[in-house]
Design an enzyme around this catalytic site. Structure first.
Site, short mmCIF file in Angstrom:
data_model
loop_
_atom_site.label_atom_id
_atom_site.label_comp_id
_atom_site.label_asym_id
_atom_site.label_seq_id
_atom_site.Cartn_x
_atom_site.Cartn_y
_atom_site.Cartn_z
N GLY A 11 0.76 -1.23 0.00
CA GLY A 11 0.00 0.00 0.00
C GLY A 11 0.80 1.29 0.00
O GLY A 11 0.33 2.33 0.45
N HIS A 108 1.06 1.08 -13.25
CA HIS A 108 1.80 -0.12 -13.64
C HIS A 108 3.30 0.22 -13.64
O HIS A 108 3.69 1.29 -14.16
CB HIS A 108 1.35 -0.59 -15.03
CG HIS A 108 2.05 -1.84 -15.48
ND1 HIS A 108 1.74 -3.09 -14.99
CD2 HIS A 108 3.10 -2.01 -16.33
CE1 HIS A 108 2.55 -3.97 -15.54
NE2 HIS A 108 3.38 -3.36 -16.35
C1 GRF Z 1 4.39 -2.60 -6.62
O1 GRF Z 1 5.16 -3.64 -7.20
C2 GRF Z 1 3.98 -1.63 -7.66
O2 GRF Z 1 4.91 -1.61 -8.71
C3 GRF Z 1 2.68 -2.15 -8.17
O3 GRF Z 1 2.09 -2.82 -7.09
C4 GRF Z 1 3.10 -3.23 -6.16
C5 GRF Z 1 2.75 -2.86 -4.76
O4 GRF Z 1 2.62 -1.50 -4.63
N1 GRF Z 1 1.87 -1.08 -8.67
P1 GRF Z 1 2.09 -0.89 -3.22
O5 GRF Z 1 3.32 -0.61 -2.40
O6 GRF Z 1 1.24 -1.97 -2.59
O7 GRF Z 1 1.36 0.34 -3.58
#
Ligand code: GRF
Length: 206
Positions: A11, A108
């Site tokens: 998150g 992404h």
């Molecule tokens: C990360 O690998 C990011 O690149 C993708 O989702 C994953 C988790 O992101 N969008 P977050 O820290 O949970 O926001």
């Protein structure tokens, strides 16, 4: 703008939205955070920020469609107008995408159309970048359409790949750009500056 956020993991993207709403940079309000994974730390981040944050167990539903119908119900019950996919690893149903057409934003961790689509999620994206030997990668924020990572692109920014980069160092570099782009895209959306015309996003200058 009333916002709903879907997460699956740590998150950090969600946290960047929470922080930028709190400091007034984003004119929005997160009404609900839903995770498909119970242990997602993002749920704690939501609760710490006083935002309704729930784990929706996929095993309680008979199909992906039914799970998504529940997502629609929960978001509509809170008058959510914009859904943000912040590290959300499930595929959305046709119904949900139609219900919130043009109002779902995804982040992404690569320069779409490279290293995206089926199989390219999370660290697999960065592993693909290193395996291929590309010299630049980056992040993309886009509207979600019925495909996987194929919707109209809102913002992109590059990250240089160094010879000594590993999946972890690359992920860290890209994650910083993700946070920056996601905040910027949500801010623009909430200001009414994003126009979609023939599958292209035009950013209205202020
Ligand atoms: C990360 O690998 C990011 O690149 C993708 O989702 C994953 C988790 O992101 N969008 P977050 O820290 O949970 O926001």
């Amino acid at each position: 703008v009333k916002i709903g956020v879907l997460i699956s993991g740590g998150g950090t993207n969600l946290q960047s939205i929470i922080d930028n709403i709190k400091n007034g940079n984003i004119d929005g309000e997160i009404k609900l955070i839903i995770s498909n994974r119970k242990e997602a730390y993002g749920l704690t981040r939501g609760k710490d920020a006083g935002i309704e944050s729930i784990y929706l167990d996929r095993k309680l539903f008979n199909s992906e469609e039914e799970y998504n119908l529940e997502l629609i119900k929960e978001f509509k019950a809170r008058n959510v107008e914009l859904i943000i996919l912040a590290g959300y690893l499930r595929v959305l149903s046709k119904e949900l995408i139609e219900e919130f057409n043009g109002r779902i934003i995804n982040i992404h961790p690569s320069l779409i159309p490279s290293f995206c689509g089926k199989g390219y999620y999370g660290e697999k994206v960065h592993q693909g970048v290193l395996d291929y030997g590309v010299k630049i990668t980056g992040a993309t924020v886009h509207f979600v359409d019925e495909g996987t990572d194929t919707g109209p692109i809102i913002l992109q920014e590059i990250v240089y790949v160094d010879s000594e980069d590993t999946v972890d160092t690359l992920k860290e570099k890209v994650l910083k750009i993700e946070h920056k782009l996601l905040v910027q895209a949500v801010k623009l959306y909430c200001e009414g500056s994003l126009i979609i015309e023939r599958r292209k996003v035009i950013i209205k200058q202020r």
